[in-house]
Write a protein that holds these residues in place. Structure first.
Motif, mmCIF file in Angstrom:
data_model
loop_
_atom_site.group_PDB
_atom_site.id
_atom_site.type_symbol
_atom_site.label_atom_id
_atom_site.label_comp_id
_atom_site.label_asym_id
_atom_site.label_seq_id
_atom_site.Cartn_x
_atom_site.Cartn_y
_atom_site.Cartn_z
ATOM 1 N N ARG A 179 0.893 -1.239 -0.081
ATOM 2 C CA ARG A 179 -0.025 -0.030 -0.072
ATOM 3 C C ARG A 179 0.749 1.301 -0.040
ATOM 4 O O ARG A 179 0.581 2.180 -0.726
ATOM 5 C CB ARG A 179 -0.800 0.037 1.251
ATOM 6 N N PHE A 180 1.905 1.308 0.904
ATOM 7 C CA PHE A 180 2.722 2.386 0.810
ATOM 8 C C PHE A 180 4.145 2.299 0.019
ATOM 9 O O PHE A 180 4.833 3.226 0.145
ATOM 10 C CB PHE A 180 3.143 2.606 2.563
ATOM 11 N N ALA A 181 4.046 1.327 -0.829
ATOM 12 C CA ALA A 181 5.104 1.165 -2.114
ATOM 13 C C ALA A 181 6.534 1.118 -1.215
ATOM 14 O O ALA A 181 7.531 1.690 -1.781
ATOM 15 C CB ALA A 181 4.996 2.197 -2.890
ATOM 16 N N VAL A 182 6.631 0.229 -0.084
ATOM 17 C CA VAL A 182 7.949 -0.135 0.369
ATOM 18 C C VAL A 182 8.184 -1.649 0.252
ATOM 19 O O VAL A 182 7.423 -2.497 0.540
ATOM 20 C CB VAL A 182 7.647 0.069 1.854
ATOM 21 N N MET A 200 5.169 3.760 8.636
ATOM 22 C CA MET A 200 5.271 3.626 10.069
ATOM 23 C C MET A 200 4.316 4.532 10.746
ATOM 24 O O MET A 200 3.778 4.319 11.830
ATOM 25 C CB MET A 200 6.814 3.969 10.408
ATOM 26 N N LYS A 201 4.073 5.790 10.209
ATOM 27 C CA LYS A 201 3.106 6.556 10.891
ATOM 28 C C LYS A 201 1.809 6.017 10.914
ATOM 29 O O LYS A 201 0.985 6.190 11.781
ATOM 30 C CB LYS A 201 3.016 7.964 9.974
ATOM 31 N N PHE A 202 1.112 5.377 9.835
ATOM 32 C CA PHE A 202 -0.011 4.598 9.719
ATOM 33 C C PHE A 202 0.053 3.418 10.727
ATOM 34 O O PHE A 202 -0.724 3.233 11.451
ATOM 35 C CB PHE A 202 -0.048 3.895 8.409
ATOM 36 N N GLU A 203 1.427 2.528 10.972
ATOM 37 C CA GLU A 203 1.352 1.400 11.817
ATOM 38 C C GLU A 203 1.434 1.973 13.179
ATOM 39 O O GLU A 203 0.750 1.313 14.057
ATOM 40 C CB GLU A 203 2.674 0.909 11.655
ATOM 41 N N ILE A 239 6.341 4.119 24.138
ATOM 42 C CA ILE A 239 7.189 3.544 22.871
ATOM 43 C C ILE A 239 6.803 4.079 21.562
ATOM 44 O O ILE A 239 7.557 4.691 20.925
ATOM 45 C CB ILE A 239 7.250 2.173 23.205
ATOM 46 N N LEU A 240 5.654 4.257 21.450
ATOM 47 C CA LEU A 240 4.997 4.753 20.239
ATOM 48 C C LEU A 240 5.507 6.199 19.968
ATOM 49 O O LEU A 240 5.661 6.630 18.955
ATOM 50 C CB LEU A 240 3.523 4.563 20.395
ATOM 51 N N GLU A 241 5.407 6.903 21.071
ATOM 52 C CA GLU A 241 5.979 8.529 21.209
ATOM 53 C C GLU A 241 7.361 8.672 20.785
ATOM 54 O O GLU A 241 7.784 9.460 20.102
ATOM 55 C CB GLU A 241 5.576 8.933 22.492
ATOM 56 N N SER A 242 8.167 7.555 21.314
ATOM 57 C CA SER A 242 9.523 7.477 21.177
ATOM 58 C C SER A 242 9.881 7.168 19.520
ATOM 59 O O SER A 242 10.745 7.801 18.930
ATOM 60 C CB SER A 242 10.098 6.495 22.078
ATOM 61 N N ILE A 243 9.058 6.234 18.961
ATOM 62 C CA ILE A 243 9.085 5.998 17.505
ATOM 63 C C ILE A 243 8.826 7.259 16.929
ATOM 64 O O ILE A 243 9.444 7.530 15.817
ATOM 65 C CB ILE A 243 8.173 4.801 17.107
#
Length: 291
Positions: A179-182, A200-203, A239-243
């Motif tokens: 979907r994100f062309a990775v 990663m923003k989506f995840e 942890i999500l904030e740290s990412i």
């Protein structure tokens, strides 16, 4: 209650009642040793699967009881005692073994649904067993616990993309990469690319939503288990904030909680109950953020 190497298993928590520590240690020993059979050392896949099959046979003997338990390894004898004492279901232990066997043979997940199915067996059983020890495993609590445990597992995957790649595993759903062309072949170091950041923003957003969907459990449960669970929820959110703070480049800067982060987690955990109560009383009915 992430189960990847059981780093967050609450075996040494100062919040846990001392009476439950032997039971949690017995469950931990089973889960950790089985996980190591699937992951550690240089055994062949066939040898790993055979070793896990032996664990399944030990569970069968525990289920049979009586003479069937004669000669069991001391670890399984301790586990049998805990299962009997707290009337624990055997299915969560079988589910864990199913997930560990899958780790031996499966290195990619086609869809988010497939990943959640894995989390339902690799992470959620730990939450169910903890609720069972506390006598709190009703339908609503288990549903919220499942959301929290799956979120923790997924957060761990987001945190450890580079580590998992070294094991030739990718836990990001293939449908998301497409979907994100990775490209999966270009995952060696995509940390600075715009496509990777968008993926990663989506995840991260999806993992946060899943965690928050189960967060009411941490407020609903009273006493030590509720307080501990609030810290667990806030630790995952941090942890999500740290990412996000490293701009999703988990390759060069793997997020992990520092002492300063833990102070923030504790403060937020202590405030979490009051904030959710205010949210429920809000005229708009809008939930306040838990961070």
């Amino acid at each position: 209650m992430s189960v990847d190497h059981y780093e967050n298993f609450p075996v040494a928590s100062v919040l846990m009642p001392r009476r439950l520590v032997p039971a949690v240690e017995a469950i931990y020993a089973f889960a950790r040793s089985a996980d190591d059979l699937a992951d550690e050392g240089d055994a062949t896949p066939e040898q790993r699967l055979a070793a896990l099959a032996a664990y399944e046979q030990a569970l069968d003997r525990i289920a049979a009881g009586g003479e069937a338990q004669s000669g069991l390894d001391p670890m399984f004898l301790r586990l049998a005692g805990v299962i009997a004492q707290y009337d624990l279901p055997l299915q969560p232990f079988r589910d864990l073994l199913s997930a560990f066997k899958q780790d031996v043979t499966v290195t990619r997940y086609a869809s988010y649904g497939a990943l959640l199915d894995y989390c339902a067996r690799s992470a959620n059983p730990v939450g169910l067993l903890m609720l069972s020890l506390y006598g709190q495993a009703d339908e609503q609590n288990v549903r919220d616990s499942d959301a929290i445990c799956s979120a923790l597992q997924i957060i761990n995957f987001l945190q450890d993309v580079a580590i998992d790649l070294q094991k030739e595993r990718i836990y990001l759903p293939m449908e998301d990469l497409a979907r994100f062309a990775v490209s999966p072949a270009a995952l060696d170091h995509p940390g600075g690319t715009a496509k990777w950041r968008t993926l990663m923003k989506f995840e991260v957003a999806r993992a946060r939503a899943l965690m928050l969907s189960g967060a009411p459990l941490a407020v609903r449960l009273r006493g030590r288990i509720g307080l501990e669970l609030r810290m667990v929820v806030q630790g995952g959110l941090r942890i999500l904030e740290s990412i996000e703070e490293v701009e999703y480049d988990v390759f060069r800067r793997r997020p992990k909680l520092t002492r300063k982060d833990w102070m923030k987690v504790i403060w937020r955990g202590l405030r979490m109950k009051a904030r959710m109560k205010r949210a429920m009383k809000s005229p708009s009915g809008a939930a306040l953020p838990l961070e």
